[in-house]
Motif scaffolding. Structure first.
Motif, PDB file in Angstrom:
ATOM      1  N   SER A   1      12.061  25.577   6.831  1.00 32.05           N
ATOM      2  CA  SER A   1      12.240  24.937   5.186  1.00 32.05           C
ATOM      3  C   SER A   1      12.708  23.421   5.319  1.00 32.05           C
ATOM      4  N   ARG A   2      11.878  22.786   4.563  1.00 29.21           N
ATOM      5  CA  ARG A   2      12.127  21.395   4.526  1.00 29.21           C
ATOM      6  C   ARG A   2      11.869  20.762   3.111  1.00 29.21           C
ATOM      7  N   LEU A   3      12.770  19.618   3.186  1.00 24.04           N
ATOM      8  CA  LEU A   3      12.792  18.831   1.967  1.00 24.04           C
ATOM      9  C   LEU A   3      12.014  17.762   2.436  1.00 24.04           C
ATOM     10  N   VAL A   4      10.927  17.614   1.488  1.00 27.08           N
ATOM     11  CA  VAL A   4       9.703  16.496   1.877  1.00 27.08           C
ATOM     12  C   VAL A   4      10.069  15.362   0.677  1.00 27.08           C
ATOM     13  N   ILE A   5      10.024  14.129   1.249  1.00 24.71           N
ATOM     14  CA  ILE A   5      10.135  12.792   0.391  1.00 24.71           C
ATOM     15  C   ILE A   5       8.822  12.366   0.573  1.00 24.71           C
ATOM     16  N   PHE A   6       8.168  11.822  -0.591  1.00 28.96           N
ATOM     17  CA  PHE A   6       6.700  11.336  -0.609  1.00 28.96           C
ATOM     18  C   PHE A   6       7.035  10.117  -0.996  1.00 28.96           C
ATOM     19  N   LEU A   7       6.563   9.040  -0.154  1.00 27.20           N
ATOM     20  CA  LEU A   7       6.791   7.664  -0.273  1.00 27.20           C
ATOM     21  C   LEU A   7       5.574   7.069  -1.005  1.00 27.20           C
ATOM     22  N   GLN A   8       5.673   6.038  -1.912  1.00 28.08           N
ATOM     23  CA  GLN A   8       4.504   5.726  -2.737  1.00 28.08           C
ATOM     24  C   GLN A   8       4.034   4.737  -2.095  1.00 28.08           C
ATOM     25  N   GLY A   9       2.549   4.501  -2.133  1.00 26.55           N
ATOM     26  CA  GLY A   9       1.836   3.442  -1.345  1.00 26.55           C
ATOM     27  C   GLY A   9       1.333   3.923   0.038  1.00 26.55           C
ATOM     28  N   CYS A  10      -0.060   3.635   0.083  1.00 25.08           N
ATOM     29  CA  CYS A  10      -0.536   3.799   1.286  1.00 25.08           C
ATOM     30  C   CYS A  10      -1.715   2.558   1.646  1.00 25.08           C
ATOM     31  N   ASN A  11      -1.922   2.423   3.021  1.00 27.43           N
ATOM     32  CA  ASN A  11      -2.759   1.323   3.434  1.00 27.43           C
ATOM     33  C   ASN A  11      -3.998   1.760   3.759  1.00 27.43           C
ATOM     34  N   TYR A  12      -4.472   3.131   3.681  1.00 27.64           N
ATOM     35  CA  TYR A  12      -5.775   3.847   3.917  1.00 27.64           C
ATOM     36  C   TYR A  12      -6.289   4.004   2.207  1.00 27.64           C
ATOM     37  N   GLN A  13      -7.597   4.056   2.116  1.00 33.10           N
ATOM     38  CA  GLN A  13      -8.279   4.212   0.876  1.00 33.10           C
ATOM     39  C   GLN A  13      -9.167   5.245   1.200  1.00 33.10           C
ATOM     40  N   CYS A  14      -8.576   6.715   1.436  1.00 34.89           N
ATOM     41  CA  CYS A  14      -9.373   7.551   1.821  1.00 34.89           C
ATOM     42  C   CYS A  14     -10.245   8.258   0.406  1.00 34.89           C
ATOM     43  N   LYS A  15     -11.463   8.429   0.558  1.00 32.04           N
ATOM     44  CA  LYS A  15     -12.123   8.972  -0.462  1.00 32.04           C
ATOM     45  C   LYS A  15     -12.114  10.281  -0.776  1.00 32.04           C
ATOM     46  N   ASN A  16     -11.332  10.965   0.189  1.00 36.07           N
ATOM     47  CA  ASN A  16     -11.059  12.489  -0.138  1.00 36.07           C
ATOM     48  C   ASN A  16      -9.486  12.675  -0.610  1.00 36.07           C
ATOM     49  N   CYS A  17      -8.840  11.426  -1.061  1.00 36.48           N
ATOM     50  CA  CYS A  17      -7.341  11.620  -1.076  1.00 36.48           C
ATOM     51  C   CYS A  17      -7.224  12.739  -2.310  1.00 36.48           C
ATOM     52  N   HIS A  18      -6.242  13.458  -2.107  1.00 39.14           N
ATOM     53  CA  HIS A  18      -5.809  14.424  -3.175  1.00 39.14           C
ATOM     54  C   HIS A  18      -4.743  13.871  -4.264  1.00 39.14           C
ATOM     55  N   ASN A  19      -4.192  12.813  -3.822  1.00 38.12           N
ATOM     56  CA  ASN A  19      -3.124  12.017  -4.690  1.00 38.12           C
ATOM     57  C   ASN A  19      -3.384  10.775  -4.862  1.00 38.12           C
ATOM     58  N   PRO A  20      -4.611  10.305  -5.282  1.00 41.42           N
ATOM     59  CA  PRO A  20      -5.184   8.823  -5.248  1.00 41.42           C
ATOM     60  C   PRO A  20      -3.980   7.965  -5.982  1.00 41.42           C
ATOM     61  N   HIS A  21      -3.376   8.668  -7.001  1.00 45.44           N
ATOM     62  CA  HIS A  21      -2.202   7.701  -7.618  1.00 45.44           C
ATOM     63  C   HIS A  21      -1.061   7.277  -6.565  1.00 45.44           C
ATOM     64  N   THR A  22      -0.967   7.872  -5.432  1.00 45.29           N
ATOM     65  CA  THR A  22       0.057   7.479  -4.819  1.00 45.29           C
ATOM     66  C   THR A  22      -0.171   6.312  -3.667  1.00 45.29           C
ATOM     67  N   ILE A  23      -1.369   6.111  -3.756  1.00 52.31           N
ATOM     68  CA  ILE A  23      -1.940   4.797  -2.900  1.00 52.31           C
ATOM     69  C   ILE A  23      -1.403   3.359  -3.262  1.00 52.31           C
TER      70      ILE A  23
ATOM     71  N   VAL B   1      -9.038  14.993  -6.394  1.00 52.97           N
ATOM     72  CA  VAL B   1      -9.965  13.785  -5.600  1.00 52.97           C
ATOM     73  C   VAL B   1     -11.021  13.044  -6.876  1.00 52.97           C
ATOM     74  N   LYS B   2     -10.834  11.804  -6.751  1.00 52.41           N
ATOM     75  CA  LYS B   2     -11.867  10.920  -7.503  1.00 52.41           C
ATOM     76  C   LYS B   2     -12.933  10.514  -6.905  1.00 52.41           C
ATOM     77  N   GLY B   3     -13.778   9.948  -7.856  1.00 51.87           N
ATOM     78  CA  GLY B   3     -15.097   9.197  -7.089  1.00 51.87           C
ATOM     79  C   GLY B   3     -15.964  10.003  -6.374  1.00 51.87           C
ATOM     80  N   ILE B   4     -16.431   9.385  -5.334  1.00 49.37           N
ATOM     81  CA  ILE B   4     -17.454  10.225  -4.496  1.00 49.37           C
ATOM     82  C   ILE B   4     -16.972  11.345  -3.830  1.00 49.37           C
ATOM     83  N   GLY B   5     -15.830  11.412  -3.459  1.00 55.83           N
ATOM     84  CA  GLY B   5     -15.424  12.503  -2.810  1.00 55.83           C
ATOM     85  C   GLY B   5     -15.329  13.812  -3.508  1.00 55.83           C
TER      86      GLY B   5
END
Ligand code: SF4
Ligand code: SF4
Lengths: 522, 324
Positions: free
Chosen positions: B21-43, B287-291
């Motif tokens: 069982s884990r507490l997960v901390i999602f940090l905002q910001g990413c250096n990838y621009q994945c077309k398949n990103c499920h959370n594009p607003h975290t980029i 997912v947004k865009g072409i993905g």
């Protein structure tokens, strides 16, 4: 509808078995008698749905729940049943099966089948693990097929023993509705790997419930206790003579301020609940002749160990209604509580604090009110988990369906209530099915819940076919086909009714409903 | 002074982000621009343009101009820790963060109804719904959950972009009497440089690394970045016995796991036997865009890929626990 119409409807019902029809007919007959005598104000409160007798019937002639001292019975045999003491494992299982048919309850099916590992361990000499497994498996199948009611409850643990382990193994293998199962956990006694086996079972079949053994044991005397039906903790060799419940939502609607609720409304309706408890238990204890039974004569039960349960439900609605009475409460109305998942009871610290105050007040009322037929002269407070006909009111002190926070916040929001509900409290956690591949997570969640004061840990895994209907299990597939075909089990009917009333399957993998209610399905 | 992090979400209970069982901390910001990103607003990080404020039906958003808000300690120096020096098309928060007199967006979570209108409105595909945490504040959150969890997992976005925060947090956990039993895991795209890893390793129990494609070209097409740093990270973690899981997000016809299955298997079978090879199924949620025009991955697609891997000798394959 006249009595005859009702009877006609029952006997010609397309989906009820003859046995189920007989039960409903008996209820109709009982309910054709006048209700036990109650005051006008109580009668009004019942009509308004503020106080509810759980449809136990007009003339209670049997206790709601009976917990016989099965150990004593196995040891001494029974004169009435012409049985000598059990000598081996087969004797013991046979004797238990016989007695189960003589233990009454509100559902006519025993709600308590005993602390089976403690009961059977003395008879295991000379049997190897495989033999025990085969015998218990047959017994488990027999229980499900002959006493098909998921209120029927087996207890095991907290010690590690072969019966306990084998029952867990069989229960996961067979995935039956019945019997229901509680595993007692005592951190000082239960090894981690045994708890792990129990919590892994939850991932597979939603059973067992994990009871906080030290907490329960402290609430009762040395003769012990059992967990029966839906999380009702009651004295062993005794039980519950009646269950009367108070709809806190309705009580709150009758208050004009929070102070008024605590000073006037809650005490007023609590006293009416006690009036009903007195009236119902007086009939049972004084007129029904139930306590002339051989169960009493052979000391398998003791009249003085029966307590009324003082049940409550609708805490969530009550708190949100009361919060809206606060002068600065413009923002907290029941409507926007619904639209904002993170406000209101279960989410907002002030609301949770108020809920806790209500539980403490109830505890105080129940502990300071003497009853004629009680456990140490008292009723026992119970967080009641709803019946199939409840609408727009949340069971017990639970957080409303569909707005539950994550399981940990859920536990933390409710943990402090648990200390007050001696006769049991159930908070069902819905865990998404990713937990199936990670039983360690269920184990840790359970440990966390018990260490933060939960009396009973119960979890449903979304998308298991076996789903919990408050305290008992039904098969999801059965519910879906009930309307067409009827069901072999008594509880599926209730669950179907609950599912239809609440549309629960559209939201979460769970249905609400509770004890047997004398209604048949259209 | 304690480090800060920009946090997009804290999940108190997860069963799929490491052991138990884990507490997960999602940090905002990413250096990838994945077309398949499920959370594009975290980029991207919010630049406090304020465009979302009026669109919020609950008045949960506002701008403030004080420096009361703690600022995330990331960017220039941390960015250099990531293998790929190519600037991405966002320059995360450098302007609002480095200049306290500039405005910040404030999100009142108690008013928010999670309608996500703000996400739809944001021209940067960012979110105003983030919170800033100091290490001490985060330790408090973890402390409150300690009986319920086996550990914590830092995820994202790309968590390693805020490496100094993570190092300070993990090291505080390891040296705390009440928290040291918790395992500290990192969920990463594998772009962190060796220098970065070496700073983190003393406090890290394990990492889950995404291998988003086998071929350089495919990887670049999907993520906008090369995968060489990912292989380097996987090797480094292997050497130090910290590779908990390699994740393959399967997109039928887009990812090349099947096309290059022999080479992939050659690589995966050399990983430590304890390392889990987790197959994830691509779906369109978020997912947004072409993905969003790519085929979703079905249970049968996963079964086929798993079968190909197993036949060629990959053990310890973990299948998705659900399909959307
Ligand atoms: S998600 Fe919350 S903050 Fe965003 S627009 Fe909706 S209410 Fe406002
Ligand atoms: S979230 Fe987007 S729209 Fe809102 S202030 Fe930040 S950058 Fe602007």
């Amino acid at each position: 509808m006249t009595l005859q119409d009702n009877i006609e409807k029952i006997v010609t019902h397309p989906h009820l078995s003859p046995k189920q029809k007989s039960n409903y007919l008996a209820l109709e007959a009982e309910n054709s008698l006048p209700y036990v005598a109650v005051s006008e104000r109580l009668n009004n409160a019942m009509k308004q749905g503020i106080i509810c007798d759980m449809f136990e019937g007009h003339a209670p002639f049997k206790p709601r729940y009976v917990l016989p001292d099965y150990a004593k019975y196995l040891q001494q045999g029974s004169e009435y049943l012409e049985l000598s003491p059990a000598e081996d494992f087969d004797d013991a299982l046979n004797a238990l099966t016989i007695l189960y048919f003589h233990v009454p309850s509100v559902t006519n099916i025993p709600v308590y089948l005993g602390q089976l590992d403690t009961l059977l361990m003395p008879f295991t000499q000379g049997l190897d693990a495989e033999a025990i497994y085969r015998k218990l498996k047959r017994f488990w199948i027999l229980l499900d097929r002959t006493l098909p009611d998921a209120f029927m409850h087996v207890n095991i643990g907290p010690t590690d023993n072969i019966i306990c382990r084998t029952i867990l193994r069989i229960d996961a293998e067979l995935q039956q509705i019945a019997p229901n199962l509680t595993f007692m956990y005592d951190p000082a006694v239960t090894p981690d790997d045994l708890l792990f086996q129990a919590t892994s079972n939850i991932c597979q079949c939603g059973k067992p419930h994990i009871a906080n053994y030290p907490l329960h044991a402290d609430a009762f005397d040395a003769r012990g206790f059992g967990i029966v039906s839906c999380y009702n903790a009651l004295p062993l060799a005794g039980g519950a003579n009646t269950l009367v419940r108070v709809n806190l939502k309705e009580v709150a609607l009758n208050a004009n301020s929070i102070d008024d609720f605590f000073a006037q409304t809650l005490p007023y309706y609590s006293q009416l609940a006690f009036e009903l408890i007195e009236a119902r238990s007086a009939f049972l204890h004084q007129q029904s002749h139930f306590f002339d039974s051989f169960l009493v004569k052979e000391q398998l039960i003791d009249e003085s160990r029966f307590a009324p349960m003082f049940g409550i439900y609708g805490m969530a609605e009550a708190v949100n209604i009361l919060q809206a009475l606060l002068p600065n409460a413009a923002e907290i109305t029941t409507t926007n509580v619904a639209s904002k998942p993170n406000t209101g009871y279960g989410h907002n610290p002030d609301a949770n604090e108020l809920g806790l105050r209500v539980s403490a007040a109830l505890d105080n009322i129940v502990k300071s009110t003497l009853v004629t037929y009680g456990y140490n002269g008292r009723a026992l407070l119970h967080s009641q988990s709803g019946i199939s006909l409840d609408k727009n009111v949340t069971p017990g002190v639970r957080i409303p369906y569909g707005s539950e926070p994550d399981p940990i916040s859920h536990i933390q929001a409710l943990a402090k209530h648990h200390q007050y509900y001696t006769a049991g409290i159930s908070d069902i956690l819905t865990i998404d099915e990713t937990v199936k591949a990670n039983p360690q997570a269920m184990f840790q969640l359970c440990k966390g819940a018990l260490s933060s004061g939960f009396r009973e840990f119960s979890a449903n895994v979304a998308n298991n076919d076996l789903v919990r209907v408050t305290g008992y299990m039904v098969k999801r597939s059965d519910i879906e086909t009930f309307k067409q075909c009827g069901s072999r089990t008594n509880t599926t009917g209730l669950a179907a009714e609950a599912a239809i009333n609440t549309g629960i399957f559209q939201r979460q993998a769970r249905v609400i409903a509770h004890e047997q209610a004398p209604f048949i399905h259209e | 002074m304690s480090k800060h992090a920009v946090v997009s979400q804290i999940l108190p209970f997860s069963c799929v982000d490491g052991p138990g069982s884990r507490l997960v901390i999602f940090l905002q910001g990413c250096n990838y621009q994945c077309k398949n990103c499920h959370n594009p607003h975290t980029i991207s990080l919010c630049d406090a343009c304020g465009d979302c404020i009026d669109s919020c039906p609950e008045q949960a958003l506002s701008l403030i101009h004080s420096q009361a808000l703690p600022l995330p300690q990331m960017r220039s120096q941390e960015m250099s820790l990531h293998g790929d020096p190519i600037p991405v098309n966002h320059s995360p928060c450098s302007s609002p963060c480095s200049s306290p007199s500039k405005p910040h967006i404030v999100w009142d979570s108690t008013k928010c109804s999670q309608c996500d209108t703000c996400l739809a409105v944001c021209p940067r595909q960012s979110t105003p719904k983030t919170s800033h945490y100091t290490v001490e504040q985060m330790l408090e959150v973890i402390y409150g959950q300690r009986h319920f969890i086996n550990g914590i997992t830092l995820s994202g976005g790309e968590a390693s972009l805020q490496l100094p925060f993570i190092i300070e947090l993990f090291s505080a956990i390891k040296s705390s009497e009440h928290l040291s039993h918790l395992s500290c895991m990192l969920d990463t795209n594998g772009s962190l440089s060796s220098t970065g890893w070496h700073k983190l390793l003393p406090f890290l129990d394990g990492a889950m690394v995404d291998l988003k494609a086998w071929q350089q070209d495919t990887h670049h097409y999907i993520t906008g970045r090369d995968n060489q740093p990912v292989f380097t990270s996987i090797e480094l973690l292997t050497q130090h016995n910290k590779l908990y899981e390699v994740r393959l997000l399967h997109i039928p016809g887009i990812t090349d796991y099947e096309h290059d299955v022999d080479a992939l298997v050659g690589y995966l079978s050399n990983l430590p036997t304890e390392t889990r090879v987790k197959l994830n199924a691509f779906h369109h949620h978020g997912v947004k865009g072409i993905g969003s025009t790519w085929p979703q991955c079905t249970q049968a697609d996963i079964a086929r890929l798993a079968n190909q891997l197993t036949q060629r000798g990959v053990t310890n394959i973990v299948l998705p626990s659900l399909y959307i």
